[in-house]
Design a protein around this motif. Structure first.
Motif, short mmCIF file in Angstrom:
data_model
loop_
_atom_site.label_atom_id
_atom_site.label_comp_id
_atom_site.label_asym_id
_atom_site.label_seq_id
_atom_site.Cartn_x
_atom_site.Cartn_y
_atom_site.Cartn_z
N ARG A 220 -5.71 13.46 17.22
CA ARG A 220 -7.04 13.10 17.64
C ARG A 220 -7.01 11.81 18.46
N HIS A 221 -6.19 10.85 18.02
CA HIS A 221 -6.10 9.58 18.74
C HIS A 221 -5.47 9.77 20.12
N ALA B 158 -9.00 10.60 26.89
CA ALA B 158 -10.37 10.83 27.36
C ALA B 158 -11.01 9.53 27.80
N ASN B 159 -10.81 8.47 27.05
CA ASN B 159 -11.46 7.20 27.36
C ASN B 159 -10.71 6.09 26.62
N CYS C 47 -5.82 12.42 22.02
CA CYS C 47 -6.91 12.94 22.86
C CYS C 47 -7.89 11.83 23.23
N ALA C 48 -8.22 11.00 22.25
CA ALA C 48 -9.22 9.95 22.48
C ALA C 48 -8.72 8.96 23.53
N GLY D 163 -6.16 13.86 31.59
CA GLY D 163 -6.07 13.40 30.21
C GLY D 163 -7.25 13.83 29.37
N GLY D 164 -7.07 13.75 28.05
CA GLY D 164 -8.16 14.03 27.13
C GLY D 164 -8.21 15.46 26.62
N ARG D 165 -7.60 16.38 27.35
CA ARG D 165 -7.66 17.78 26.91
C ARG D 165 -6.27 18.39 27.02
N ARG E 180 -17.43 15.71 34.04
CA ARG E 180 -16.54 14.59 33.71
C ARG E 180 -17.21 13.30 34.11
N LYS E 181 -17.01 12.31 33.30
CA LYS E 181 -17.57 11.01 33.64
C LYS E 181 -16.75 10.40 34.76
N GLU F 120 -10.57 2.89 26.93
CA GLU F 120 -11.31 1.68 26.54
C GLU F 120 -12.17 1.97 25.29
N ALA F 121 -12.78 3.16 25.27
CA ALA F 121 -13.58 3.53 24.10
C ALA F 121 -12.69 3.60 22.87
N ALA F 122 -11.50 4.16 23.03
CA ALA F 122 -10.58 4.27 21.90
C ALA F 122 -10.24 2.88 21.38
#
Lengths: 239, 331
Positions: free
Chosen positions: B197-198, B204-205, B200-201, B270-272, B329-330, B207-209
């Motif tokens: 999960r980490h 995906a983002n 993927c996180a 990334g992310g998926r 996508r952002k 900075e959010a992680a």
């Protein structure tokens, strides 16, 4: 929470030039100011995302210095970022539990997280039809609701909201304001950044005005009004 | 009078198709390739050929599983082919010098991990783009292999070691079993663990992680360690199958591996990531090269056809996905 003399520079730009602030449990502080006044930078320092160049942060009378956002979270300081900081490719429940996943050993307990997510959203009166949806599939307002739920659901001591209502519909704004009032009643210190000044007068106890990296004024809500605040923001109040 | 009604939630089957569009389309493509090559030459479907195909696909598959993790974090590892060459050559040198094969195998996996850690450090902690770090690795690591061997192929003395590449268990080649085992582990780790999960996180983002307290840099560095270890394992398989070690082994393997991962539907942004897709991507690439040989197409054309098919497959895949999924996508 007591903050003294926070300074932060990015290159030659002095973003914050010594900011002092006190936060009391069960109180909401409105933080307003023009664009680039340093509101976001200041709150990011409180949340541990940026490290200050100078200044001290005290929590319950003890000086604390954190090395990153994880530690700030450990002290119960939560923040809703303006950019929401969600992971688009992960589902709603996964985002709510991001960084503190429920696990059995090294494995994710997905069922428990889905249940917990439902419970969390129900308590905060947020309507998301399906917590297994990817965040990328949600609307702007729903995404913002999830970011708020994530920070509010884990019993914070200090909750910082950076423009939490910018993409929300009427009913959802009301829900956020009601949420702030409920958190206040539970003894949480809330910092609210917003450009919707009318909201401030509905939930805040004090309003601090920032101008060019300094705090120029602090007013109790009872002794001020909308015109006064606007004047302070644009900088006529102290000229 | 105005009626307030709730939106109906859509059919579950349709949701399933939409969220798995990538994997389903590569599955269809793989089956189509198999059908085409069978109609050209029915030897293609014979058990002997299929087992051989699995044996050949195994090294690519092993590395591709680890590469799925790397690409899911938004990175890339171009150095895997060179790591295979270095480990392949070093293993042959040590075995020829009379070292025990279990010791050599463990040492080689550690060598892969160390190389991965070195590159991961520069990517994660020094913020140098993965493309640059591993491009440097691609050049330098094969260079070390050349220095060690002097450019010669080194014969591995016969022994139990060779069964890693040539042996069978219940009639299935051991490389294929290893490949499937690695894929299964990868599948479980990516989908069902906190670490997955980490990964993927972070992809995906990032900075959010970091903001929610995930040790983002450590996660990024770790995926390069896995790709180094996987490349070392693949190198042992290759060395054991060929019975020799060479600094010229696995030239261009990184491209096959990346093609397999992207063909399978893992997003380069990334992310998926999807391990099932990667397995099918790796099989597709092997099926194409095997099928073209059986179709008696001149070997020189194989590369052209492979390249064209990969581009077409990913193009079709993207078109289908854009129409069905239209995931925002952002920016």
């Amino acid at each position: 929470m007591r903050v003294r003399g926070i300074r932060k520079s990015f290159g030659s730009i002095e973003a914050l030039r010594g900011v002092d602030l006190d936060l009391w449990p069960g109180e909401c502080l409105g933080l307003v100011g023009d664009n680039a006044a340093g509101k976001s930078t200041f709150t990011k320092i409180l949340a541990g995302t940026y490290l200050p160049d100078a200044g001290t942060i005290e929590l319950d009378g003890k000086e604390i210095a954190y090395s990153g956002p994880a530690e700030a979270r450990g002290y119960g300081v939560e923040m809703v970022y303006q950019d929401l900081s969600l992971c688009d490719t992960i589902d709603v429940a996964g985002n709510l539990y991001l960084g503190r996943e429920i696990s059995k050993g090294p494995f994710l307990d997905k069922a428990a997280m889905q249940r917990g997510a439902h419970e969390m959203l129900r308590k905060l009166e947020i309507r998301i039809p399906n917590t297994a949806l990817k965040v990328a599939q949600l609307s702007g307002g729903q995404r913002q609701s999830i970011a708020i739920a994530r920070s509010a659901a884990f019993d914070p001591n200090v909750l910082i909201l950076d423009e939490p209502t910018s993409a929300l519909a009427v009913a959802e704004v009301e829900a956020v304001l009601a949420l702030i009032n409920r958190l206040k009643a539970k003894g949480v210190a809330v910092v609210l950044i917003t450009h919707r000044l009318q909201d401030l007068f509905r939930v805040c106890d004090r309003i601090a005005v920032m101008y060019e990296g300094t705090k120029v004024a602090e007013r109790a809500i009872a002794e001020t009004n909308l015109e006064d605040i606007v004047r302070l923001i644009v900088g006529e109040g102290h000229r | 009078m105005t009626l307030y009604t709730e939106r109906q939630s859509g059919s579950r089957l349709r949701d399933f198709f939409e969220s798995h569009a990538h994997v389903l389309s590569i599955a269809v493509f793989l089956i189509a390739c198999c059908a085409l090559f069978t109609s050209i030459n029915d030897v293609f479907l014979s058990p002997g050929n299929l087992l051989n195909l699995l044996r050949q696909a195994a090294p690519t598959l092993i590395v591709a599983v680890a590469m799925t993790f790397v690409i899911t974090t938004g990175g890339i590892d171009l150095s895997v082919g060179s790591i295979i060459a270095l480990v392949n050559a070093s293993a042959a040198l040590l075995l020829r010098a009379g070292w025990d094969w279990p010791v050599v195998s463990v040492l080689m996996l550690m060598l892969g991990a160390v190389i991965g850690l070195f590159q991961g450090y520069f990517v994660a902690y020094q913020r140098i783009p993965a493309f640059i770090v591993t491009l440097a690795g691609l050049s330098a690591i094969r260079g070390i292999a050349l220095v060690l061997t002097g450019g010669f192929s080194i014969l591995i003395p016969p022994g139990l070691f060779l069964s890693i590449g040539r042996g069978t268990l219940f009639g299935i080649p051991s490389p294929a079993l290893m490949g499937l085992a690695v894929a299964l582990i990868g599948f479980i780790v990516l989908n069902f663990t906190v670490y997955g999960r980490h990964v993927c996180a972070v992809g995906a983002n990032a900075e959010a992680a970091r903001r929610v307290g995930i040790p983002a840099r450590r996660v990024v560095a770790s995926v390069y360690v896995w790709s180094g270890v996987a490349a070392a394992l693949a190198a042992l398989v290759v060395a054991a199958r060929l019975g020799s070690g060479s600094s010229n082994a696995a030239v261009g393997t990184e491209l096959d591996v990346i093609a397999a991962v992207v063909l399978g539907g893992t997003s380069l942004m990334g992310g998926r990531g999807t391990i099932v897709g990667t397995v099918m991507g790796a099989l597709t690439i092997s099926v194409i090269s095997n099928g073209l040989i059986l179709s008696k197409i001149d070997a020189f054309y194989t590369q052209i056809v492979t390249g064209a098919i990969i581009l077409i497959a990913i193009w079709v895949n993207t078109r289908i996905f854009d129409q069905v999924g239209s995931v925002r996508r952002k920016s």
